[in-house]
Design an enzyme around this catalytic site. Structure first.
Site, PDB file in Angstrom:
ATOM      1  N   GLY A 160       0.731  -1.209  -0.083  1.00  0.00           N
ATOM      2  CA  GLY A 160      -0.167  -0.185  -0.112  1.00  0.00           C
ATOM      3  C   GLY A 160       0.658   1.301  -0.092  1.00  0.00           C
ATOM      4  O   GLY A 160      -0.011   2.282  -0.128  1.00  0.00           O
TER       5      GLY A 160
ATOM      6  N   GLU B  29       4.288  -6.491   1.660  1.00  0.00           N
ATOM      7  CA  GLU B  29       3.658  -6.949   0.399  1.00  0.00           C
ATOM      8  C   GLU B  29       3.615  -5.634  -0.836  1.00  0.00           C
ATOM      9  O   GLU B  29       2.485  -5.173  -1.115  1.00  0.00           O
ATOM     10  CB  GLU B  29       2.072  -7.295   0.304  1.00  0.00           C
ATOM     11  CG  GLU B  29       2.103  -8.652   1.270  1.00  0.00           C
ATOM     12  CD  GLU B  29       0.675  -9.189   1.532  1.00  0.00           C
ATOM     13  OE1 GLU B  29      -0.305  -8.240   1.257  1.00  0.00           O
ATOM     14  OE2 GLU B  29       0.364 -10.233   2.022  1.00  0.00           O
ATOM     15  N   PRO B  30       4.824  -4.842  -0.886  1.00  0.00           N
ATOM     16  CA  PRO B  30       4.555  -3.724  -1.781  1.00  0.00           C
ATOM     17  C   PRO B  30       4.432  -4.095  -3.424  1.00  0.00           C
ATOM     18  O   PRO B  30       4.818  -5.337  -3.975  1.00  0.00           O
ATOM     19  CB  PRO B  30       5.944  -3.048  -1.638  1.00  0.00           C
ATOM     20  CG  PRO B  30       6.858  -4.090  -1.413  1.00  0.00           C
ATOM     21  CD  PRO B  30       6.152  -5.374  -0.473  1.00  0.00           C
ATOM     22  N   GLY B  31       3.660  -3.612  -3.953  1.00  0.00           N
ATOM     23  CA  GLY B  31       3.290  -3.516  -5.360  1.00  0.00           C
ATOM     24  C   GLY B  31       3.648  -2.307  -6.028  1.00  0.00           C
ATOM     25  O   GLY B  31       4.511  -2.144  -6.648  1.00  0.00           O
ATOM     26  N   ARG B  32       2.820  -1.406  -6.026  1.00  0.00           N
ATOM     27  CA  ARG B  32       2.861  -0.076  -6.669  1.00  0.00           C
ATOM     28  C   ARG B  32       4.392   0.334  -6.468  1.00  0.00           C
ATOM     29  O   ARG B  32       5.040   0.957  -7.202  1.00  0.00           O
ATOM     30  CB  ARG B  32       1.895   0.818  -5.961  1.00  0.00           C
ATOM     31  CG  ARG B  32       1.823   2.360  -6.638  1.00  0.00           C
ATOM     32  CD  ARG B  32       1.036   3.189  -6.000  1.00  0.00           C
ATOM     33  NE  ARG B  32      -0.225   2.448  -5.584  1.00  0.00           N
ATOM     34  CZ  ARG B  32      -1.436   2.567  -6.492  1.00  0.00           C
ATOM     35  NH1 ARG B  32      -1.542   3.122  -7.715  1.00  0.00           N
ATOM     36  NH2 ARG B  32      -2.655   2.023  -5.993  1.00  0.00           N
TER      37      ARG B  32
ATOM     38  N   CYS C 149     -15.477   3.741 -27.492  1.00  0.00           N
ATOM     39  CA  CYS C 149     -16.675   4.646 -27.679  1.00  0.00           C
ATOM     40  C   CYS C 149     -17.477   4.638 -25.924  1.00  0.00           C
ATOM     41  O   CYS C 149     -18.393   4.186 -25.763  1.00  0.00           O
ATOM     42  CB  CYS C 149     -17.634   3.765 -28.280  1.00  0.00           C
ATOM     43  SG  CYS C 149     -17.039   3.564 -29.826  1.00  0.00           S
TER      44      CYS C 149
HETATM   45  C1  LIG Z   1      -2.995  -4.808  -3.822  1.00  0.00           C
HETATM   46  C2  LIG Z   1      -2.598  -5.640  -2.679  1.00  0.00           C
HETATM   47  C3  LIG Z   1      -1.164  -5.302  -2.210  1.00  0.00           C
HETATM   48  C4  LIG Z   1      -0.409  -4.331  -2.987  1.00  0.00           C
HETATM   49  O1  LIG Z   1      -0.958  -2.958  -2.774  1.00  0.00           O
HETATM   50  P1  LIG Z   1       0.148  -1.908  -3.249  1.00  0.00           P
HETATM   51  O2  LIG Z   1      -0.696  -0.584  -3.101  1.00  0.00           O
HETATM   52  O3  LIG Z   1       0.308  -1.953  -4.759  1.00  0.00           O
HETATM   53  O4  LIG Z   1       1.521  -1.864  -2.642  1.00  0.00           O
HETATM   54  C5  LIG Z   1      -0.549  -6.113  -1.116  1.00  0.00           C
HETATM   55  N1  LIG Z   1      -1.530  -6.883  -0.710  1.00  0.00           N
HETATM   56  C6  LIG Z   1      -2.575  -7.145  -0.926  1.00  0.00           C
HETATM   57  C7  LIG Z   1      -3.303  -8.077  -0.110  1.00  0.00           C
HETATM   58  C8  LIG Z   1      -3.303  -6.546  -1.887  1.00  0.00           C
HETATM   59  O5  LIG Z   1      -4.604  -6.973  -2.210  1.00  0.00           O
END
Ligand SMILES: *Cc1c(COP(=O)(O)O)cnc(C)c1O
Length: 434
Positions: free
Chosen positions: A227, A261-264, A349
């Site tokens: 997050g 759990e970093p994604g972004r 569209c």
């Molecule tokens: C989406 C998600 C993440 C990653 O979130 P980011 O904002 O991209 O860091 C981590 N853990 C869980 C369970 C998620 O659903």
């Protein structure tokens, strides 16, 4: 990434095109790892941000694990070389077949999001005589102060279970022959720009972990979710050091491995979306720049009103607005209120098909290249093929060299699952004599 490199990528691979700087991804991963180096920690990259196999492989090579939200993502992680003991599986709606395959794959643990799911996992584990390692996703009822669509830690959201129910699930799991509670998890939302909600969440969940200890339920993993936000416009961002210190502080007295759990955070800033200008057009006072990318390529503006800064590659003249008279606009329009502001839109569209709104742009010509920033996360991963638009190609860049990591989707790819259902006569009608 250098403009010249981006331009040559567009020339070589076409547009719309996603380009990711792999060196930037490495730097982000290193920064994250360093922030937590004082403690046992595991960084599980949240694949949904950008599940390209080469991106996963790149992060895995540096030691990243994977946070998956479908069995498809688990398979991607395994294919890309992530060791099974670094893979976790989250999500509110795991199907039986997904649970079964996850257990057979022997991944680190499943994040459980409800009592019903826990019972399902138990019975599936029993059916194959395995013990399922689980972690309960706790919903700490904290306002993450982010966009409502990406806020997940309030009781009004569908995610996780409240603290009291979580405790009951742990007590149940502890007694079960087929469940092994190894971790605890929370994740309150995405694109977080304030630290305090995360730390409050960690404290609340740590309290629960302490009370479980008193019941002889010792957890090995404390998963603080992802997050961490990035700066799209002018948002303040969370300092990683403060983040890590806050988490470590909240977890005092617990002998656990911290999972993040970093994604972004890992991939967003590494990526750009390149698109070509097709046309400019003017409706009364409004100026539209129509490009060859659309909401099917980049959903975030449509979905969350997200802003991706845009620039022209090799722009000729930044003095004049896109709708200024030099670009051929009637003066009456050019002098209107929006004379230098344009909406950048695609060909789909839907009026919600826009990539940017009210941005100041120089005069543009057919074929000019635009570059949308911070598109490495939730860009391609949310792409789809609405309006029969094949999805873009993806390119990686490392040490100044560009290489394809996903071919541009073809029309044939889109119709393949349907084609076999056409009757042969229909198929031949338009190809006769050719
Ligand atoms: C989406 C998600 C993440 C990653 O979130 P980011 O904002 O991209 O860091 C981590 N853990 C869980 C369970 C998620 O659903």
């Amino acid at each position: 990434m250098q403009e010249s490199l981006l331009k040559s990528c567009a020339a070589e691979f076409g547009t719309p095109l996603y380009v990711y700087d792999f060196d930037k991804i490495s730097a982000q991963f290193e920064a994250f790892k360093n922030a937590f180096k004082a403690r046992k920690s595991l960084i599980c990259y949240a694949l949904k941000a950008n599940p390209n196999l080469s991106v996963i492989q790149h992060l895995s090579a540096q030691g990243a694990g994977a946070d998956c939200v479908s069995i498809g993502e688990v398979r991607r992680a395994l294919l890309s070389g992530v060791p099974k003991y670094k893979i976790i599986f989250s999500g509110v709606g795991k199907r039986d077949d997904e649970i079964l395959e996850a257990l057979q794959s022997d991944i680190l643990f499943l994040n459980v999001e409800s009592e019903a799911e826990l019972l399902r996992i138990e019975s599936i584990a029993q059916s194959i005589q395995k013990v399922a390692r689980i972690s309960v996703r706790v919903n700490p009822n904290i306002d993450a102060k982010t966009h409502p669509y990406i806020s997940t830690g309030l009781h009004e959201n569908k995610f996780g279970v409240d603290i009291e129910s979580a405790k009951k699930l742990y007590i149940y799991a502890k007694k079960s022959q087929f469940l092994d509670p190894v971790g605890i998890h929370f994740h309150i939302g995405s694109q977080l720009t304030e630290l305090s909600p995360i730390i409050q969440g960690a404290q609340k969940v740590a309290e629960l972990a302490h009370s479980l200890l008193a019941l002889k339920i010792e957890l090995k993993f404390f998963d603080v979710g992802g997050g961490i936000g990035i700066c799209y416009e002018n948002e303040k961002t969370i300092n990683l050091y403060d983040y890590a210190q806050g988490i470590l502080g909240a977890l005092k007295g617990l002998d656990v491995t911290i999972i993040c759990e970093p994604g972004r955070f890992l991939v967003a800033e590494s990526g750009v979306l390149l698109t070509k200008v097709l046309y400019e057009k003017y409706n009364e006072k409004k100026c539209f720049i129509i490009v060859d990318a659309a909401m099917n390529d980049l959903m975030r503006p449509t979905l969350y009103d997200a802003v991706h800064k845009v620039r022209v590659l090799d722009s000729k003249d930044l003095q004049n607005g896109a709708c200024a008279s030099e670009s051929g606009v009637p003066d009456s329009i050019a002098q209107g209120a929006n004379k230098s502001k344009a909406d950048i839109v695609g060909a789909i569209c839907e009026s919600s098909d826009f990539l940017a709104k009210g941005v100041e742009m120089p005069p543009l010509a057919h074929g000019d290249l635009l570059c949308f920033a911070n598109a490495g996360a939730y860009g391609f991963s949310m792409a789809h093929s609405y309006n029969t638009r094949p999805r873009a190609a993806e390119v990686g860049v490392q040490n100044g060299k560009a290489f394809l990591i996903r071919e541009r989707e073809k029309f044939e790819d889109l119709i393949a699952p349907e084609l076999k259902f056409l009757s042969p006569q229909d198929l031949n009608k338009n190809t006769e004599g050719k």
